[in-house]
Design a protein around this motif. Sequence first.
Motif, PDB file in Angstrom:
ATOM      1  N   SER A  78      41.660  10.668  51.616  1.00  0.00           N
ATOM      2  CA  SER A  78      41.589  11.302  53.077  1.00  0.00           C
ATOM      3  C   SER A  78      40.522  10.741  54.014  1.00  0.00           C
ATOM      4  O   SER A  78      40.745  10.707  55.199  1.00  0.00           O
ATOM      5  N   HIS A 141      40.283  25.950  58.102  1.00  0.00           N
ATOM      6  CA  HIS A 141      40.220  24.570  57.705  1.00  0.00           C
ATOM      7  C   HIS A 141      40.157  24.046  59.340  1.00  0.00           C
ATOM      8  O   HIS A 141      41.051  23.007  59.445  1.00  0.00           O
ATOM      9  N   TYR A 144      39.982  20.057  59.709  1.00  0.00           N
ATOM     10  CA  TYR A 144      40.951  19.320  59.412  1.00  0.00           C
ATOM     11  C   TYR A 144      42.180  19.529  60.278  1.00  0.00           C
ATOM     12  O   TYR A 144      43.006  18.586  60.499  1.00  0.00           O
ATOM     13  N   TYR A 147      41.080  17.137  62.968  1.00  0.00           N
ATOM     14  CA  TYR A 147      41.670  15.809  62.524  1.00  0.00           C
ATOM     15  C   TYR A 147      42.842  15.323  62.788  1.00  0.00           C
ATOM     16  O   TYR A 147      43.404  14.148  63.318  1.00  0.00           O
ATOM     17  N   ASP A 171      46.562  12.101  55.497  1.00  0.00           N
ATOM     18  CA  ASP A 171      46.776  13.464  56.195  1.00  0.00           C
ATOM     19  C   ASP A 171      47.514  14.197  54.758  1.00  0.00           C
ATOM     20  O   ASP A 171      47.047  15.557  54.767  1.00  0.00           O
ATOM     21  N   LEU A 174      44.587  14.948  52.808  1.00  0.00           N
ATOM     22  CA  LEU A 174      43.760  15.844  53.569  1.00  0.00           C
ATOM     23  C   LEU A 174      44.170  17.337  53.279  1.00  0.00           C
ATOM     24  O   LEU A 174      43.402  18.247  53.139  1.00  0.00           O
ATOM     25  N   ALA A 178      42.211  20.443  51.263  1.00  0.00           N
ATOM     26  CA  ALA A 178      41.862  21.535  51.937  1.00  0.00           C
ATOM     27  C   ALA A 178      42.383  22.586  50.765  1.00  0.00           C
ATOM     28  O   ALA A 178      41.628  23.801  50.539  1.00  0.00           O
TER      29      ALA A 178
END
Length: 207
Positions: A78, A141, A144, A147, A171, A174, A178
């Motif tokens: 990530s 989050h 994130y 992002y 992603d 990612l 999370a």
Amino acid sequence: MVDRLRQRGITDFAARLATAALFTLLCTNLFADFMRTGHATGLMLLASEVLVVVFTILRRRATVIDESTSAATVTGISLAGPWLLRAGDAPALAPEVVTVMIAAIGLCLVVVAKLTLGRSFGLIPANRGVVVAGPYTFMRHPIYTGYLVTHVAFIAAHPDMLNAVVMVVADGALIVRALMEERVLRRDAVYRQYCHRVTWHLVPGVF
């Protein structure tokens, strides 16, 4: 016990060194693109990643940390993804003013969320203190989420098959990261209470 602490220190140093190296690579590419084309969307992504470097250096020591291989792998993927993106010459999917505005929205969310999180920011899933203020009152989050928004803007500005593949993989990692963070934080009673109040992971009303 001493060996374990020494190993953790070495791992932490390696993570910071890798962060600095990848960030330098991203800076070189995006600054070169800006000087060549004047396009600012990439600089928005760069500004977002600057805070990763700063807070990685300043972060507080974790009380609980996920030291599993899977956590390290997911985190590495990530993190590396955005820094492997490359600005190219392919026609943009949207006017630059649109991609810059989208990137600016994502950047603002990242900045506000990181400032709210402060030294509780970290890379590997861990508990560095539970934060429930600011944008964390709407989603678990927000960094994130920011992002993801900036990544969408970058892909729209620099559509390229390699960029798209990198972002889908990074992603996806990612999102997994999370959920792994939540698994660690749920050991904390304060975080469990927080999850009862805030049910959305990344996008309120969607996920």
